[in-house]
Motif scaffolding. Structure first.
Motif, PDB file in Angstrom:
ATOM      1  N   GLN A   1       0.832  -1.184   0.000  1.00 45.76           N
ATOM      2  CA  GLN A   1       0.000   0.000   0.000  1.00 45.76           C
ATOM      3  C   GLN A   1       0.875   1.246   0.000  1.00 45.76           C
ATOM      4  O   GLN A   1       2.025   1.208   0.429  1.00 45.76           O
ATOM      5  CB  GLN A   1      -0.899   0.029   1.225  1.00 45.76           C
ATOM      6  CG  GLN A   1      -2.037  -0.959   1.175  1.00 45.76           C
ATOM      7  CD  GLN A   1      -3.072  -0.690   2.238  1.00 45.76           C
ATOM      8  OE1 GLN A   1      -2.814   0.076   3.170  1.00 45.76           O
ATOM      9  NE2 GLN A   1      -4.214  -1.311   2.120  1.00 45.76           N
ATOM     10  N   VAL A   2       0.299   2.344  -0.469  1.00 43.15           N
ATOM     11  CA  VAL A   2       1.001   3.617  -0.448  1.00 43.15           C
ATOM     12  C   VAL A   2       0.144   4.626   0.308  1.00 43.15           C
ATOM     13  O   VAL A   2      -1.066   4.668   0.138  1.00 43.15           O
ATOM     14  CB  VAL A   2       1.305   4.116  -1.877  1.00 43.15           C
ATOM     15  CG1 VAL A   2       0.043   4.292  -2.696  1.00 43.15           C
ATOM     16  CG2 VAL A   2       2.106   5.398  -1.847  1.00 43.15           C
ATOM     17  N   GLN A   3       0.763   5.386   1.172  1.00 45.97           N
ATOM     18  CA  GLN A   3       0.070   6.455   1.888  1.00 45.97           C
ATOM     19  C   GLN A   3       0.451   7.788   1.262  1.00 45.97           C
ATOM     20  O   GLN A   3       1.615   8.013   0.923  1.00 45.97           O
ATOM     21  CB  GLN A   3       0.433   6.428   3.368  1.00 45.97           C
ATOM     22  CG  GLN A   3      -0.106   5.193   4.083  1.00 45.97           C
ATOM     23  CD  GLN A   3       0.210   5.195   5.569  1.00 45.97           C
ATOM     24  OE1 GLN A   3       1.275   5.656   5.983  1.00 45.97           O
ATOM     25  NE2 GLN A   3      -0.710   4.688   6.367  1.00 45.97           N
ATOM     26  N   LEU A   4      -0.545   8.647   1.129  1.00 47.31           N
ATOM     27  CA  LEU A   4      -0.352   9.930   0.460  1.00 47.31           C
ATOM     28  C   LEU A   4      -0.706  11.065   1.415  1.00 47.31           C
ATOM     29  O   LEU A   4      -1.719  10.998   2.115  1.00 47.31           O
ATOM     30  CB  LEU A   4      -1.244  10.010  -0.782  1.00 47.31           C
ATOM     31  CG  LEU A   4      -1.093   8.882  -1.801  1.00 47.31           C
ATOM     32  CD1 LEU A   4      -2.172   8.974  -2.867  1.00 47.31           C
ATOM     33  CD2 LEU A   4       0.289   8.907  -2.432  1.00 47.31           C
ATOM     34  N   VAL A   5       0.109  12.098   1.417  1.00 43.55           N
ATOM     35  CA  VAL A   5      -0.134  13.245   2.283  1.00 43.55           C
ATOM     36  C   VAL A   5      -0.013  14.513   1.448  1.00 43.55           C
ATOM     37  O   VAL A   5       1.065  14.805   0.896  1.00 43.55           O
ATOM     38  CB  VAL A   5       0.849  13.294   3.457  1.00 43.55           C
ATOM     39  CG1 VAL A   5       0.589  14.532   4.312  1.00 43.55           C
ATOM     40  CG2 VAL A   5       0.737  12.033   4.296  1.00 43.55           C
ATOM     41  N   GLU A   6      -1.116  15.264   1.369  1.00 43.47           N
ATOM     42  CA  GLU A   6      -1.113  16.510   0.622  1.00 43.47           C
ATOM     43  C   GLU A   6      -0.695  17.675   1.523  1.00 43.47           C
ATOM     44  O   GLU A   6      -0.911  17.651   2.732  1.00 43.47           O
ATOM     45  CB  GLU A   6      -2.504  16.837   0.058  1.00 43.47           C
ATOM     46  CG  GLU A   6      -3.086  15.791  -0.852  1.00 43.47           C
ATOM     47  CD  GLU A   6      -4.029  14.868  -0.118  1.00 43.47           C
ATOM     48  OE1 GLU A   6      -4.915  14.280  -0.765  1.00 43.47           O
ATOM     49  OE2 GLU A   6      -3.877  14.724   1.127  1.00 43.47           O
ATOM     50  N   SER A   7      -0.150  18.692   0.898  1.00 45.22           N
ATOM     51  CA  SER A   7       0.166  19.937   1.599  1.00 45.22           C
ATOM     52  C   SER A   7       0.154  21.073   0.584  1.00 45.22           C
ATOM     53  O   SER A   7       0.151  20.835  -0.623  1.00 45.22           O
ATOM     54  CB  SER A   7       1.527  19.851   2.298  1.00 45.22           C
ATOM     55  OG  SER A   7       2.555  19.626   1.353  1.00 45.22           O
ATOM     56  N   GLY A   8       0.150  22.295   1.106  1.00 43.33           N
ATOM     57  CA  GLY A   8       0.250  23.451   0.235  1.00 43.33           C
ATOM     58  C   GLY A   8      -1.031  24.210   0.002  1.00 43.33           C
ATOM     59  O   GLY A   8      -1.028  25.245  -0.676  1.00 43.33           O
ATOM     60  N   GLY A   9      -2.135  23.715   0.540  1.00 46.85           N
ATOM     61  CA  GLY A   9      -3.384  24.441   0.378  1.00 46.85           C
ATOM     62  C   GLY A   9      -3.397  25.714   1.205  1.00 46.85           C
ATOM     63  O   GLY A   9      -2.495  25.979   2.000  1.00 46.85           O
ATOM     64  N   GLY A  10      -4.416  26.523   0.989  1.00 49.68           N
ATOM     65  CA  GLY A  10      -4.533  27.759   1.746  1.00 49.68           C
ATOM     66  C   GLY A  10      -5.519  28.712   1.117  1.00 49.68           C
ATOM     67  O   GLY A  10      -6.303  28.329   0.240  1.00 49.68           O
ATOM     68  N   LEU A  11      -5.466  29.950   1.572  1.00 50.34           N
ATOM     69  CA  LEU A  11      -6.336  31.007   1.079  1.00 50.34           C
ATOM     70  C   LEU A  11      -5.541  31.901   0.140  1.00 50.34           C
ATOM     71  O   LEU A  11      -4.443  32.356   0.487  1.00 50.34           O
ATOM     72  CB  LEU A  11      -6.880  31.819   2.251  1.00 50.34           C
ATOM     73  CG  LEU A  11      -7.700  33.075   1.918  1.00 50.34           C
ATOM     74  CD1 LEU A  11      -8.978  32.688   1.192  1.00 50.34           C
ATOM     75  CD2 LEU A  11      -8.010  33.845   3.204  1.00 50.34           C
ATOM     76  N   VAL A  12      -6.102  32.170  -1.034  1.00 52.70           N
ATOM     77  CA  VAL A  12      -5.421  33.004  -2.019  1.00 52.70           C
ATOM     78  C   VAL A  12      -6.460  33.852  -2.731  1.00 52.70           C
ATOM     79  O   VAL A  12      -7.623  33.454  -2.860  1.00 52.70           O
ATOM     80  CB  VAL A  12      -4.624  32.120  -3.015  1.00 52.70           C
ATOM     81  CG1 VAL A  12      -5.550  31.226  -3.823  1.00 52.70           C
ATOM     82  CG2 VAL A  12      -3.731  32.957  -3.905  1.00 52.70           C
ATOM     83  N   GLN A  13      -6.050  35.011  -3.184  1.00 57.34           N
ATOM     84  CA  GLN A  13      -6.953  35.869  -3.948  1.00 57.34           C
ATOM     85  C   GLN A  13      -7.074  35.378  -5.387  1.00 57.34           C
ATOM     86  O   GLN A  13      -6.160  34.735  -5.921  1.00 57.34           O
ATOM     87  CB  GLN A  13      -6.440  37.309  -3.933  1.00 57.34           C
ATOM     88  CG  GLN A  13      -6.609  38.007  -2.594  1.00 57.34           C
ATOM     89  CD  GLN A  13      -6.312  39.487  -2.682  1.00 57.34           C
ATOM     90  OE1 GLN A  13      -5.531  39.930  -3.521  1.00 57.34           O
ATOM     91  NE2 GLN A  13      -6.935  40.275  -1.822  1.00 57.34           N
ATOM     92  N   ALA A  14      -8.186  35.694  -5.991  1.00 58.25           N
ATOM     93  CA  ALA A  14      -8.382  35.359  -7.406  1.00 58.25           C
ATOM     94  C   ALA A  14      -7.228  35.906  -8.236  1.00 58.25           C
ATOM     95  O   ALA A  14      -6.771  37.033  -8.019  1.00 58.25           O
ATOM     96  CB  ALA A  14      -9.704  35.915  -7.897  1.00 58.25           C
ATOM     97  N   GLY A  15      -6.757  35.087  -9.160  1.00 57.96           N
ATOM     98  CA  GLY A  15      -5.612  35.451  -9.974  1.00 57.96           C
ATOM     99  C   GLY A  15      -4.288  34.987  -9.411  1.00 57.96           C
ATOM    100  O   GLY A  15      -3.264  35.046 -10.103  1.00 57.96           O
ATOM    101  N   GLY A  16      -4.297  34.543  -8.170  1.00 53.57           N
ATOM    102  CA  GLY A  16      -3.076  34.091  -7.524  1.00 53.57           C
ATOM    103  C   GLY A  16      -2.721  32.659  -7.869  1.00 53.57           C
ATOM    104  O   GLY A  16      -3.378  32.008  -8.689  1.00 53.57           O
ATOM    105  N   SER A  17      -1.662  32.172  -7.213  1.00 57.29           N
ATOM    106  CA  SER A  17      -1.140  30.832  -7.481  1.00 57.29           C
ATOM    107  C   SER A  17      -0.910  30.082  -6.176  1.00 57.29           C
ATOM    108  O   SER A  17      -0.651  30.692  -5.125  1.00 57.29           O
ATOM    109  CB  SER A  17       0.188  30.916  -8.241  1.00 57.29           C
ATOM    110  OG  SER A  17       0.016  31.521  -9.505  1.00 57.29           O
ATOM    111  N   LEU A  18      -0.991  28.781  -6.271  1.00 53.22           N
ATOM    112  CA  LEU A  18      -0.629  27.880  -5.185  1.00 53.22           C
ATOM    113  C   LEU A  18       0.013  26.643  -5.791  1.00 53.22           C
ATOM    114  O   LEU A  18      -0.299  26.270  -6.929  1.00 53.22           O
ATOM    115  CB  LEU A  18      -1.856  27.440  -4.376  1.00 53.22           C
ATOM    116  CG  LEU A  18      -2.458  28.396  -3.350  1.00 53.22           C
ATOM    117  CD1 LEU A  18      -3.732  27.797  -2.768  1.00 53.22           C
ATOM    118  CD2 LEU A  18      -1.473  28.708  -2.236  1.00 53.22           C
TER     119      LEU A  18
END
Length: 125
Positions: A1-18
């Protein structure tokens, strides 16, 4: 099995990047195709992007094509989703997923056997 962990989400204004990251626990990560899905409140989980084992093929939903870019670094056991020109309608919980199928492309959620816990992305107008 493989376990996956996401990161990097957040709050950003329209037009921005993540940039979202998906760290996998199992080697070789390169034996798995990887996908990103998202789910907004009250909506079904939808396909966003996918990348094959070696990174040579990618697939995108029409709604994100030209704005989002999926990539992976198998040496680091990590996948990425670069999201540019974000819109309020991109607001959702984003999930990374993996599978070891030999079909391509893979846009259906139930074809992926491994999932992360999700990371919230909120785009303000």
């Amino acid at each position: 099995q493989v376990q996956l962990v996401e990161s990097g989400g957040g709050l950003v204004q329209a037009g921005g990047s993540l940039r979202l990251s998906c760290a996998a626990s199992r080697r070789p990560f390169g034996s798995y195709n990887m996908g990103w899905f998202r789910q907004a409140p009250g909506k079904e989980r939808e396909f966003v992007a996918a990348i094959n084992r070696g990174g040579s093929s990618t697939d995108y939903a029409d709604s994100v094509k030209g704005r989002f870019y999926i990539s992976r670094d198998n040496a680091k056991n990590t996948g990425y989703l670069q999201m540019n020109s974000l819109k309020p309608e991109d607001t959702a919980v984003y999930y990374c997923a993996a599978n070891n199928a030999y079909r391509w492309p893979l846009r259906v959620a139930n074809e992926y056997g491994y999932w992360g816990q999700g990371t919230q992305v909120t785009v303000s107008s």
